[in-house]
Design an enzyme around this catalytic site. Structure first.
Site, PDB file in Angstrom:
ATOM      1  N   HIS A 138       0.827  -1.202   0.000  1.00  0.00           N
ATOM      2  CA  HIS A 138       0.000   0.000   0.000  1.00  0.00           C
ATOM      3  C   HIS A 138       0.860   1.251   0.000  1.00  0.00           C
ATOM      4  CE1 HIS A 138      -1.762  -3.366   2.278  1.00  0.00           C
ATOM      5  NE2 HIS A 138      -2.689  -3.222   1.366  1.00  0.00           N
TER       6      HIS A 138
HETATM    7  S1  FES Z   1       1.992  -0.551   3.126  1.00  0.00           S
HETATM    8 FE1  FES Z   1       0.389  -1.876   3.700  1.00  0.00          FE
HETATM    9  S2  FES Z   1       1.489  -3.599   4.294  1.00  0.00           S
HETATM   10 FE2  FES Z   1       3.051  -2.250   3.807  1.00  0.00          FE
END
Ligand code: FES
Ligand code: HEM
Lengths: 173, 432
Positions: A138
């Protein structure tokens, strides 16, 4: 039935109800506890809690990943620039402020759990806007001290409990 | 002991008595003692339903068939599958290569899970469009949302079982959602895993829970159906039936229509299963789980994508999780947020547009959930998320207030006449 009689039985029933309910609650509690507790890590899992790693082969600027408690741990031998960048970061720029010196035992070696503090993916080394790690899941960016700089992760990469057994060996856990 | 007069004659207090069956012979003998046969006749043969039901009303039956087939194929898989981190992946490969018809059974199970969600989304859309969540069907709607949550849980758990890369990392990311809980989050996650990471202990319990929840769904579906038979079916007009001119009996009318719907649905399912069995899945799940490397693009199954997009569009961990869970739970408030007295969107010109926009938003978020979380995708994701919540919290009450419903017929049979005269526009595809 006389009034007195009636009252007697009802107090006796009340007493029995209270006692039964109390024993019942304690009994259910005592029964539920093991059912909940069995799901926690068992003794054999807890027993595997520490490992020793030989770090003599790691070149400057390189990192290795080892498995500890089922999780990856990054052991990185940092370059001079990387150390400098990490040490000279302004605390105001950090989302989870922590000095680099509080995150390492020897400034050349950075040891962090390779688990993104967002939702647990493994970040990729040498990537991201801060040249530390980048988490593809993410989009969290970590710096050369493993500190969170940008993205949804709330905290820095965790520093596990570890110690230098000798110059070439560390014990994690 | 009391010395007063004894009570009156003892009378057995039974709510039901032996007898009363409309059947004779063995059937009657059983039915007199266990009244399930008359119940079945009452609920499925004589049961009256509105005569205007369209194919949108077939999805309940289709969902039931999917659930039954999932259980049958699941039981068969369970006879060969090994819930052990060492053997799970190989046992699924063995199912694919060695077990008689194993490939068919697994592909059926996999694709049924997807088609289960296709059907449930259409079923939910039907409810939204025709106002089936309104008085007196609020509880049915709420039970439906419980089923939807359970479906998501069991599908997620099932997806972890083949122990491929997507299984492993999906399991990691989703279980880590619980780490967002303040204070106890980390302990909760360790408890769920039975370890310090997703591993053998987690896989074993996920297998048990995958079964358990599947059967829980059967139980909750039973409640859903019992409630349906109390409040009765809604219909495209949204008008309650008033007399026999408005209704037909469940059998043979609804049963035969539902059978056609099921057949078409299952034909499409079989076509996909046979010609593109992995189209709806992710190729990375044919790589064995590796706890050291996360795939570059981890995406959940397609049916989770809109909610995954909502999770990712919030930059804060805890708020992201809350937004994702509430994006579904908020459906449960709709019966109270939308207080328009008119059920069917056929007579609600503004709400109708809102529902279509909501569907569009669903697909936009689905696309965003599969795209990388950066740049323009992030912006669109945020707009989509905002609209999702605005639909419920702003549009629903606002439209209820300002909208002027179109003129409505008085009854279902009049509705049918209006339809014939072309006075009413309905959704063509399902409008038979
Ligand atoms: S940014 Fe969501 S798990 Fe690493
Ligand atoms: C509510 C219904 C169910 C849903 C939505 C569902 C969903 C799934 C999904 C998505 C998978 C992964 C498929 C794959 O990629 O391989 C799976 C696997 C599996 N399921 Fe289910 N399932 C359901 C019911 C059941 C039931 C009732 C059983 C057993 C009684 C079962 C047993 C299994 C087994 C053994 C696997 C692992 C084998 C495999 O991965 O193919 N499932 N399930």
């Amino acid at each position: 039935m006389s009034k007195k009689n009636n009252k007697d039985t009802s107090t006796r029933r009340d007493f029995l109800t209270t006692v039964t309910a109390t024993v019942g609650v304690v009994g259910v509690g005592a029964g539920v506890l093991p059912i909940i507790s069995q799901m926690n890590p068992d003794s054999s899992v807890k027993a595997l809690a520490s490992i020793e790693v030989d770090i003599s082969n790691i070149q400057e600027g390189k990192e290795i990943t080892v498995l500890w408690r089922g999780k990856p741990v990054f052991i990185k031998r940092r370059t001079k620039e990387e150390i400098q960048k990490a040490e000279q970061t302004n605390m105001k720029d950090l989302m989870d402020p922590q000095e680099d010196k509080d995150r390492v035992k020897k400034s050349e070696w950075l040891v962090v759990v390779g688990v993104c503090t967002h939702l647990g993916c493994v970040p990729i080394g040498g990537k991201g806007e801060y040249n530390g790690w980048f988490c593809p899941c993410h989009g969290s960016h970590y710096d050369t001290s493993g500190r969170i700089r940008k993205g949804p992760a709330p905290t820095n990469l965790e520093v596990p409990k570890y110690e230098f057994v000798s110059n070439n060996k560390i014990k994690i856990g | 002991m009391s010395s007063e007069k004894p009570n009156q004659q003892y009378e057995p207090v039974h709510t039901n008595k032996v007898g009363g069956s409309p059947f004779t012979g063995v059937t009657g003998w059983i039915d007199n003692r266990l009244p399930i046969i008359r119940m079945f006749k009452h609920e499925y043969l004589d049961f009256q339903v509105p005569k205007s039901l369209s194919y949108f009303w077939s999805f309940g039956g289709i969902l039931t068939i999917c659930l039954i087939l999932l259980i049958v194929t699941g039981l068969s898989l369970g006879m060969h599958y090994k819930p052990d981190a060492k053997y799970a992946f190989d046992s699924v490969e063995k199912i694919m290569r060695d077990v008689n018809f194993g490939w068919l059974i697994r592909y059926a199970h996999m694709n049924l899970a997807s088609f289960f969600f296709i059907a449930v989304y259409l079923h939910i859309f039907r409810g939204l469009y025709y106002g089936s969540y309104k008085e007196p069907r609020q509880l049915m709607w709420l039970i439906g949302i419980v089923i939807f949550f359970l479906m998501m849980a069991t599908a997620f758990l099932g997806y972890t079982l083949p122990w491929g890369q997507m299984s492993y990392w999906g399991a990691t990311v989703i279980t880590n959602l619980f780490s967002a809980i303040p204070l106890v989050g980390e302990s909760v996650v360790t408890w769920l895993w039975g370890d310090y990471s997703v591993g053998d202990a987690a896989l074993n319990r996920f297998y048990v829970l995958h079964w358990l929840i599947a059967f829980l769904i059967v139980g909750v579906v039973a409640f859903h159906v019992i409630a349906l038979h109390i409040v009765g079916s809604n219909n495209p007009s949204g008008i309650e039936p008033k007399d026999t001119r408005d209704t037909v009996s469940f059998s043979p009318f609804t049963t035969s229509k539902d059978l056609v719907g099921m057949l078409v649905f299952l034909l499409i399912f079989v076509a996909v299963m046979m010609y593109a069995p992995n189209y709806l899945g992710h190729p990375d799940n044919y790589i064995p789980a590796n706890p050291l490397v996360t795939p570059a693009h981890i995406v959940p199954e397609w049916y989770f994508l809109p909610f995954y997009a909502i999770l990712r569009s919030i930059p804060d961990k805890l708020m992201g999780v809350i937004a994702m869970v509430s994006s579904i739970a908020i459906l449960g408030l709709l019966p109270w947020l939308d207080f328009s007295k008119v059920r069917s969107s056929v007579f609600r010109p503004i709400w109708k547009q809102c529902v279509f926009l909501f569907v569009l938003d669903f697909f936009v978020l689905m696309y965003i959930g599969g795209a990388p979380a950066e740049g323009i995708y992030l912006v669109i994701g945020r707009i989509g998320t905002a609209f999702w919540f605005a639909f419920f919290l702003i549009l629903a009450p606002l439209v209820s207030l300002i909208e002027k419903p179109l003129p409505m017929p008085d009854s279902i049979h009049e509705f049918e006449e209006w339809k014939k005269q072309g006075k009413i526009k309905t959704i063509k595809l399902f409008n038979r």
